[in-house]
Design an enzyme around this catalytic site. Sequence first.
Site, mmCIF file in Angstrom:
data_model
loop_
_atom_site.group_PDB
_atom_site.id
_atom_site.type_symbol
_atom_site.label_atom_id
_atom_site.label_comp_id
_atom_site.label_asym_id
_atom_site.label_seq_id
_atom_site.Cartn_x
_atom_site.Cartn_y
_atom_site.Cartn_z
ATOM 1 N N ARG A 235 0.858 -1.185 0.000
ATOM 2 C CA ARG A 235 0.000 0.000 0.000
ATOM 3 C C ARG A 235 0.892 1.232 0.000
ATOM 4 N NH1 ARG A 235 -3.388 -3.051 -1.366
ATOM 5 N NH2 ARG A 235 -5.382 -3.541 -0.364
ATOM 6 N N HIS A 283 -0.908 -0.816 -9.734
ATOM 7 C CA HIS A 283 -1.545 -1.694 -8.721
ATOM 8 C C HIS A 283 -1.999 -3.029 -9.344
ATOM 9 C CE1 HIS A 283 -3.719 -1.577 -4.609
ATOM 10 N NE2 HIS A 283 -3.515 -2.834 -4.974
HETATM 11 P P1 NAP Z 1 -1.009 -11.104 5.632
HETATM 12 O O1 NAP Z 1 -1.055 -12.569 5.304
HETATM 13 O O2 NAP Z 1 -2.001 -10.552 6.568
HETATM 14 O O3 NAP Z 1 0.458 -10.794 6.158
HETATM 15 C C1 NAP Z 1 0.811 -9.592 6.714
HETATM 16 C C2 NAP Z 1 2.223 -9.693 7.278
HETATM 17 O O4 NAP Z 1 2.593 -8.420 7.802
HETATM 18 C C3 NAP Z 1 2.305 -10.698 8.430
HETATM 19 O O5 NAP Z 1 3.525 -11.385 8.373
HETATM 20 C C4 NAP Z 1 2.275 -9.790 9.643
HETATM 21 O O6 NAP Z 1 2.930 -10.311 10.800
HETATM 22 C C5 NAP Z 1 3.029 -8.580 9.140
HETATM 23 N N1 NAP Z 1 2.710 -7.402 9.944
HETATM 24 C C6 NAP Z 1 1.504 -6.815 10.139
HETATM 25 N N2 NAP Z 1 1.613 -5.754 10.966
HETATM 26 C C7 NAP Z 1 2.910 -5.695 11.309
HETATM 27 C C8 NAP Z 1 3.653 -4.837 12.165
HETATM 28 N N3 NAP Z 1 3.062 -3.837 12.824
HETATM 29 N N4 NAP Z 1 4.966 -5.073 12.300
HETATM 30 C C9 NAP Z 1 5.560 -6.090 11.656
HETATM 31 N N5 NAP Z 1 4.924 -6.953 10.833
HETATM 32 C C10 NAP Z 1 3.612 -6.748 10.664
HETATM 33 O O7 NAP Z 1 -1.113 -10.249 4.289
HETATM 34 P P2 NAP Z 1 -0.769 -10.695 2.798
HETATM 35 O O8 NAP Z 1 -1.850 -11.506 2.221
HETATM 36 O O9 NAP Z 1 0.612 -11.238 2.783
HETATM 37 O O10 NAP Z 1 -0.814 -9.275 2.070
HETATM 38 C C11 NAP Z 1 0.005 -8.201 2.489
HETATM 39 C C12 NAP Z 1 -0.504 -6.900 1.895
HETATM 40 O O11 NAP Z 1 -0.226 -6.874 0.493
HETATM 41 C C13 NAP Z 1 -2.024 -6.722 1.953
HETATM 42 O O12 NAP Z 1 -2.420 -6.229 3.211
HETATM 43 C C14 NAP Z 1 -2.291 -5.738 0.829
HETATM 44 O O13 NAP Z 1 -2.259 -4.416 1.327
HETATM 45 C C15 NAP Z 1 -1.111 -5.942 -0.115
HETATM 46 N N6 NAP Z 1 -1.520 -6.487 -1.431
HETATM 47 C C16 NAP Z 1 -1.196 -5.772 -2.547
HETATM 48 C C17 NAP Z 1 -1.506 -6.297 -3.791
HETATM 49 C C18 NAP Z 1 -1.104 -5.587 -5.042
HETATM 50 O O14 NAP Z 1 -1.513 -5.984 -6.138
HETATM 51 N N7 NAP Z 1 -0.283 -4.587 -4.967
HETATM 52 C C19 NAP Z 1 -2.182 -7.528 -3.895
HETATM 53 C C20 NAP Z 1 -2.502 -8.196 -2.724
HETATM 54 C C21 NAP Z 1 -2.157 -7.675 -1.494
HETATM 55 P P3 NAP Z 1 2.424 -11.661 11.510
HETATM 56 O O15 NAP Z 1 2.754 -12.764 10.522
HETATM 57 O O16 NAP Z 1 3.222 -11.740 12.715
HETATM 58 O O17 NAP Z 1 0.945 -11.500 11.715
HETATM 59 C C1 GLV Z 2 -4.924 -5.816 -3.550
HETATM 60 O O1 GLV Z 2 -4.328 -4.793 -3.430
HETATM 61 C C2 GLV Z 2 -5.345 -6.646 -2.459
HETATM 62 O O2 GLV Z 2 -5.225 -6.212 -1.313
HETATM 63 O O3 GLV Z 2 -5.792 -7.783 -2.715
#
Ligand code: NAP
Ligand code: GLV
Length: 320
Positions: A235, A283
């Site tokens: 983000r 994005h």
């Molecule tokens: P997720 O499974 O919820 O993983 C989030 C990770 O961030 C976890 O390892 C979490 O730690 C860590 N985290 C959260 N808060 C933290 C903090 N304060 N300090 C340190 N680590 C922290 O999310 P995901 O599915 O991997 O996705 C991550 C993000 O990618 C999404 O939230 C979204 O914004 C973004 N995204 C972007 C796209 C795009 O096309 N650009 C697509 C999909 C997603 P823990 O493991 O300890 O909980």
């Molecule tokens: C895309 O940005 C998602 O959060 O899936």
Amino acid sequence: MELGRLEQGGKAVKTPKVLISTAKEQEDWRRELSVQLPEADLYAGMDAPICDYAVVRKPEASLFATQTQLKAIFSLGAGVNGLLAIPTLPKDIPLVRMEDAGMASQMVEYALYAALRQFRRFSDYRQDQLRATWSPRPARSRNEFCIGVLGLGALGAEIARALAQFGFRVSGWSRTAKTIPDVTCEQGDDGLRRMLARSEMLLVLLPLTDATRGLLDETRMGQLPVGASIVNLARGELLDENALISLLDNGHIGETHLDVFEHEPLPSEHPFWRHPRVRMTPHIAALTDARLAARQVASKIRQLEAGHPITGVVDRRAQY
Ligand code: NAP
Ligand code: GLV
């Protein structure tokens, strides 16, 4: 508007009512959900009856004022910061995020592209070409190239694993402790400082929460080694865009790949568009695969209907 239902094969089953509310491609989502969840009645629009579940992406805020009997809300995205900002979002029912749903492999592709581009110095060779300069650089071993991954969740962990398997030296940072083969896993402020100090490339895969907003400020980005790159796939608000431009201009940050921005679409006057060391995509780092997403939602609705727990429920306090 009733969206229709496929044949059920005769067996008497409870019929969950599922409302689909997406800004785009509503018909695609309906088709996939009708295949994966044929026992459900699917609806769209504000004239839908009271439903049991909502499957949403950028829904109208008014949806939650009329749909007052929902048992759960499914986000078609992995990030839920936008949904959590809707004041009418019910607080007392599960909000369920996408878990991978085809996105992890796309994120791995993006990360590998950025890593190889920097590791093999393709940007430098491009600059040489523009100046008609023949200037071979020495080869490096992959395990000398240090990559940091902020966030080790469904997407970040997969990236860290893939880059480590490829032979790069990988560190990751998360809120809770993790163990990933061949990845140095860090937590907390000290862990972050250690990781930043050694990362020639920093990949950002954190959710946007109160704790992570603006995490990459000028000081923290300045803790990266001179010439490091930043790849933000999560983000825009996780980093200070003005500070990033200053650090690019003074050479501290060598290059950046940005897929996400504080304001999207990025305004045409934004300096990122024309900056020589900014690589941008709109994005698209990882798009939810409709079939896999529908399968995930269908399976979770069945589990909830059977009274079983499900994964991917957003922790409202942690905001992800
Ligand atoms: P997720 O499974 O919820 O993983 C989030 C990770 O961030 C976890 O390892 C979490 O730690 C860590 N985290 C959260 N808060 C933290 C903090 N304060 N300090 C340190 N680590 C922290 O999310 P995901 O599915 O991997 O996705 C991550 C993000 O990618 C999404 O939230 C979204 O914004 C973004 N995204 C972007 C796209 C795009 O096309 N650009 C697509 C999909 C997603 P823990 O493991 O300890 O909980
Ligand atoms: C895309 O940005 C998602 O959060 O899936």
